[in-house]
Design a protein around this motif. Structure first.
Motif, PDB file in Angstrom:
ATOM      1  N   ASN A  61     -51.598  66.791 -47.650  1.00 28.26           N
ATOM      2  CA  ASN A  61     -52.902  66.229 -47.671  1.00 28.26           C
ATOM      3  C   ASN A  61     -54.100  66.869 -48.178  1.00 28.26           C
ATOM      4  O   ASN A  61     -54.069  68.108 -48.189  1.00 28.26           O
ATOM      5  CB  ASN A  61     -53.241  65.250 -46.576  1.00 28.26           C
ATOM      6  CG  ASN A  61     -53.692  65.964 -45.182  1.00 28.26           C
ATOM      7  OD1 ASN A  61     -54.738  66.548 -45.402  1.00 28.26           O
ATOM      8  ND2 ASN A  61     -53.006  65.738 -44.227  1.00 28.26           N
ATOM      9  N   PHE A  85     -54.303  60.797 -51.709  1.00 33.06           N
ATOM     10  CA  PHE A  85     -54.196  59.650 -50.646  1.00 33.06           C
ATOM     11  C   PHE A  85     -54.053  58.376 -51.546  1.00 33.06           C
ATOM     12  O   PHE A  85     -54.184  58.369 -52.717  1.00 33.06           O
ATOM     13  CB  PHE A  85     -55.600  59.565 -49.906  1.00 33.06           C
ATOM     14  CG  PHE A  85     -55.636  58.405 -48.475  1.00 33.06           C
ATOM     15  CD1 PHE A  85     -54.725  58.546 -47.849  1.00 33.06           C
ATOM     16  CD2 PHE A  85     -56.742  57.343 -48.922  1.00 33.06           C
ATOM     17  CE1 PHE A  85     -54.870  57.367 -46.828  1.00 33.06           C
ATOM     18  CE2 PHE A  85     -56.736  56.484 -48.096  1.00 33.06           C
ATOM     19  CZ  PHE A  85     -55.897  56.670 -46.857  1.00 33.06           C
ATOM     20  N   THR A 110     -70.726  63.506 -48.037  1.00 35.00           N
ATOM     21  CA  THR A 110     -69.378  63.641 -48.447  1.00 35.00           C
ATOM     22  C   THR A 110     -68.448  63.052 -47.309  1.00 35.00           C
ATOM     23  O   THR A 110     -68.993  62.360 -46.466  1.00 35.00           O
ATOM     24  CB  THR A 110     -69.001  65.150 -48.543  1.00 35.00           C
ATOM     25  OG1 THR A 110     -67.626  65.274 -49.024  1.00 35.00           O
ATOM     26  CG2 THR A 110     -68.972  65.601 -47.042  1.00 35.00           C
ATOM     27  N   TYR A 111     -67.230  62.884 -47.938  1.00 35.76           N
ATOM     28  CA  TYR A 111     -66.103  62.461 -46.717  1.00 35.76           C
ATOM     29  C   TYR A 111     -66.112  63.582 -45.603  1.00 35.76           C
ATOM     30  O   TYR A 111     -66.048  64.684 -45.959  1.00 35.76           O
ATOM     31  CB  TYR A 111     -64.653  62.189 -47.596  1.00 35.76           C
ATOM     32  CG  TYR A 111     -63.807  61.698 -46.370  1.00 35.76           C
ATOM     33  CD1 TYR A 111     -63.884  60.510 -46.049  1.00 35.76           C
ATOM     34  CD2 TYR A 111     -62.417  62.288 -46.587  1.00 35.76           C
ATOM     35  CE1 TYR A 111     -62.817  60.236 -45.119  1.00 35.76           C
ATOM     36  CE2 TYR A 111     -61.465  61.963 -45.802  1.00 35.76           C
ATOM     37  CZ  TYR A 111     -61.765  60.901 -45.063  1.00 35.76           C
ATOM     38  OH  TYR A 111     -60.664  60.405 -44.033  1.00 35.76           O
ATOM     39  N   ALA A 152     -63.717  65.152 -44.095  1.00 34.55           N
ATOM     40  CA  ALA A 152     -62.746  66.005 -44.124  1.00 34.55           C
ATOM     41  C   ALA A 152     -63.515  67.340 -44.691  1.00 34.55           C
ATOM     42  O   ALA A 152     -62.904  68.463 -44.280  1.00 34.55           O
ATOM     43  CB  ALA A 152     -61.908  65.659 -45.151  1.00 34.55           C
ATOM     44  N   THR A 153     -64.376  67.483 -45.471  1.00 36.05           N
ATOM     45  CA  THR A 153     -65.113  68.666 -46.183  1.00 36.05           C
ATOM     46  C   THR A 153     -65.742  69.367 -45.111  1.00 36.05           C
ATOM     47  O   THR A 153     -65.213  70.500 -44.783  1.00 36.05           O
ATOM     48  CB  THR A 153     -66.236  68.069 -47.216  1.00 36.05           C
ATOM     49  OG1 THR A 153     -65.767  67.037 -48.110  1.00 36.05           O
ATOM     50  CG2 THR A 153     -66.615  69.401 -48.027  1.00 36.05           C
ATOM     51  N   ASP A 186     -64.300  70.837 -54.069  1.00 38.24           N
ATOM     52  CA  ASP A 186     -63.504  69.776 -53.220  1.00 38.24           C
ATOM     53  C   ASP A 186     -63.540  68.867 -54.119  1.00 38.24           C
ATOM     54  O   ASP A 186     -64.419  67.996 -54.378  1.00 38.24           O
ATOM     55  CB  ASP A 186     -64.223  69.354 -51.902  1.00 38.24           C
ATOM     56  CG  ASP A 186     -63.652  68.210 -51.448  1.00 38.24           C
ATOM     57  OD1 ASP A 186     -62.873  67.559 -51.924  1.00 38.24           O
ATOM     58  OD2 ASP A 186     -63.864  67.711 -50.146  1.00 38.24           O
ATOM     59  N   ALA A 224     -61.547  66.428 -54.451  1.00 39.63           N
ATOM     60  CA  ALA A 224     -60.543  65.170 -54.135  1.00 39.63           C
ATOM     61  C   ALA A 224     -60.739  63.989 -54.872  1.00 39.63           C
ATOM     62  O   ALA A 224     -59.628  63.332 -55.242  1.00 39.63           O
ATOM     63  CB  ALA A 224     -60.714  65.031 -52.858  1.00 39.63           C
ATOM     64  N   GLU A 225     -61.881  63.755 -55.404  1.00 41.85           N
ATOM     65  CA  GLU A 225     -62.376  62.404 -55.937  1.00 41.85           C
ATOM     66  C   GLU A 225     -62.448  62.547 -57.429  1.00 41.85           C
ATOM     67  O   GLU A 225     -62.642  61.517 -58.188  1.00 41.85           O
ATOM     68  CB  GLU A 225     -63.489  61.701 -55.325  1.00 41.85           C
ATOM     69  CG  GLU A 225     -63.597  61.818 -53.864  1.00 41.85           C
ATOM     70  CD  GLU A 225     -64.828  61.476 -53.203  1.00 41.85           C
ATOM     71  OE1 GLU A 225     -65.764  61.229 -54.102  1.00 41.85           O
ATOM     72  OE2 GLU A 225     -64.773  61.330 -52.027  1.00 41.85           O
ATOM     73  N   GLU A 283     -49.626  60.105 -49.199  1.00 36.79           N
ATOM     74  CA  GLU A 283     -50.195  61.421 -48.367  1.00 36.79           C
ATOM     75  C   GLU A 283     -49.947  62.425 -49.012  1.00 36.79           C
ATOM     76  O   GLU A 283     -48.766  62.854 -49.500  1.00 36.79           O
ATOM     77  CB  GLU A 283     -50.129  61.361 -46.957  1.00 36.79           C
ATOM     78  CG  GLU A 283     -50.551  60.370 -46.052  1.00 36.79           C
ATOM     79  CD  GLU A 283     -52.078  60.290 -45.576  1.00 36.79           C
ATOM     80  OE1 GLU A 283     -52.829  61.373 -46.051  1.00 36.79           O
ATOM     81  OE2 GLU A 283     -52.450  59.533 -44.753  1.00 36.79           O
TER      82      GLU A 283
HETATM   83  C1  LIG Z   1     -60.063  62.014 -49.954  1.00 37.06           C
HETATM   84  C2  LIG Z   1     -60.849  63.067 -49.786  1.00 37.06           C
HETATM   85  C3  LIG Z   1     -60.393  64.205 -49.027  1.00 37.06           C
HETATM   86  C4  LIG Z   1     -59.177  64.683 -48.502  1.00 37.06           C
HETATM   87  O1  LIG Z   1     -58.587  63.409 -47.841  1.00 37.06           O
HETATM   88  P1  LIG Z   1     -56.997  63.306 -47.467  1.00 37.06           P
HETATM   89  O2  LIG Z   1     -57.015  61.774 -46.954  1.00 37.06           O
HETATM   90  O3  LIG Z   1     -56.905  64.091 -46.369  1.00 37.06           O
HETATM   91  O4  LIG Z   1     -56.060  63.706 -48.482  1.00 37.06           O
HETATM   92  C5  LIG Z   1     -61.318  65.141 -49.006  1.00 37.06           C
HETATM   93  N1  LIG Z   1     -62.699  65.505 -49.683  1.00 37.06           N
HETATM   94  C6  LIG Z   1     -63.121  64.039 -50.335  1.00 37.06           C
HETATM   95  C7  LIG Z   1     -64.480  64.180 -50.688  1.00 37.06           C
HETATM   96  C8  LIG Z   1     -62.237  63.170 -50.180  1.00 37.06           C
HETATM   97  O5  LIG Z   1     -62.722  62.217 -50.895  1.00 37.06           O
END
Ligand SMILES: *Cc1c(COP(=O)(O)O)cnc(C)c1O
Length: 371
Positions: free
Chosen positions: A60, A184, A86-87, A89-90, A158, A160-161, A193
């Protein structure tokens, strides 16, 4: 008023290629675990798409960040600068390393992390920066890269988006020593995932493969010199990812078309809504079309979201800034741009299956919800 049966979701996967065929191949050949042709093929084509040397598939986007930070040598006590907007996860990936996420505010145009705020957050303990290409709009990477170089810091994008976004005609993900992506279910392309780490650095790529594979010595089976993780992607996930990647331009074109419709439909509401902008040096991946209630608007953001839901339109609030989360709590007022956007922003349904008629309905529902 709500139209009976109308339901427009905020995100949805879009399968228009060989997803089904490739998944069935996994089952028919019994290659369903983390070895198989789709993993290497997905990695190869992903690297080729971005124009980078290596792509390392993982389970993921969050573990992609964690593995990347470990690969870059982050240690307990280090400070890593991340946007507060941010989300989660960062910031969490930094915490997994025993390091400390240090937050930086957004700029007032794209609400991406502000390079000046990054520079102010640098201390002798700072090791690196994780900019985030928020909602698919690239960060101003030349400015971040130059201050990172001046201070001897790494930059981990990052992204991811922002798969498919470009910065000064270069693909996001190819701009820094290392970048990560998420697959995701709501991202530009999905594997259910999944995640990917990309780099041009051969040694870093080799370390990442060890980290994601339980720390096993690649020359010596079942010999584990370091603590590693099981962060592997399955062949089934990669099969879906490969089929998605083969059609990525269609995914991006559909999103762009939808965002253009929203721009036109919502333009008359400029007094009440701040629409997303695209800098002249950027093309967004249009991950989530995100508006913000202007200062004069009386309606509360969460009431607008509830009213949209009553009308069958799923929306979502902009991320709450990290510094308001219980785990990362800091005093209010230090990050005004992120706080403003986090309190007033709403993301609208953004995916390939939203029709022109749906977009018109969303715009009408938003207009009614603000009244
Ligand atoms: C979606 C996302 C992630 C990682 O998400 P996972 O659900 O673990 O795949 C990380 N950073 C950002 C900014 C995200 O939008």
């Amino acid at each position: 008023m709500k139209e009976p049966g109308r339901k427009i979701s905020i995100a949805a996967p879009y399968f228009s290629g060989r997803e089904r065929e490739y998944v069935i191949e996994c089952i028919d050949t019994t290659w369903i675990s983390s070895v198989g042709r789709f993993i290497s093929e997905f990695e190869r084509q992903f690297a080729a798409y971005l124009g980078v040397r290596h792509a390392v598939a993982v389970s993921n986007g969050t573990v992609a960040l964690h593995a990347a930070l470990l690969g870059l040598g982050v240690r307990p006590g280090d400070e890593i600068i991340v946007p507060t907007l941010t989300y989660v996860a960062t910031a969490n990936a930094v915490a997994y390393c025993g390091a400390r996420p240090v937050f930086a505010d957004s700029d007032w145009r794209t609400f991406n992390v502000d390079p000046d705020a990054i520079e102010r957050a640098i201390t002798p303990k700072t090791r690196g920066i994780i900019p985030v290409d928020l909602y698919g709009h690239p960060v101003d990477m030349d400015r971040i890269a130059s201050l990172a170089e001046r201070h001897g810091l790494f930059v981990l994008d990052d992204a991811a988006e922002a798969l498919g976004a470009t910065y000064r005609n270069r693909k996001v993900g190819s701009l820094t020593a290392c970048a990560t992506f998420s697959f995701f279910g709501n991202k530009t392309i999905t594997t259910g995932e999944g995640g990917m780490i990309v780099t041009d650095d051969d040694d870093l790529a080799a370390r990442l493969r060890i980290i994601k594979g339980q720390g096993m010595d690649p020359q010596h089976r079942y010999w584990f010199p370091t603590v590693g993780y099981n962060y592997r992607m399955t062949n089934i996930a990669a099969a879906i990812g490969l089929a998605q990647l083969e059609r990525i331009q269609t995914h991006l074109d559909r999103r762009r078309e939808l965002c253009n419709w929203y721009d036109d439909l919502l333009a008359p509401m400029g007094e009440s809504l701040r629409l997303p902008l695209e800098e002249p040096w950027a093309t967004s991946s249009h991950w989530m079309y995100t508006v913000a209630l202007q200062d004069g608007v009386k309606a509360r953001r969460d009431a607008v979201i509830a009213s949209m839901a009553d009308r069958g339109v799923e929306t979502r609030p902009v991320f709450y800034p990290m510094h308001v989360m219980p785990v990362y709590r800091e005093s209010d007022g230090r990050y005004p741009a992120a706080e403003w956007y986090g309190a007033r922003g709403i993301s609208l349904p953004t995916h390939a299956l939203v029709t022109r008629e749906d977009a018109e309905y969303v715009a009408k529902a938003l207009c009614e919800s603000l009244a």
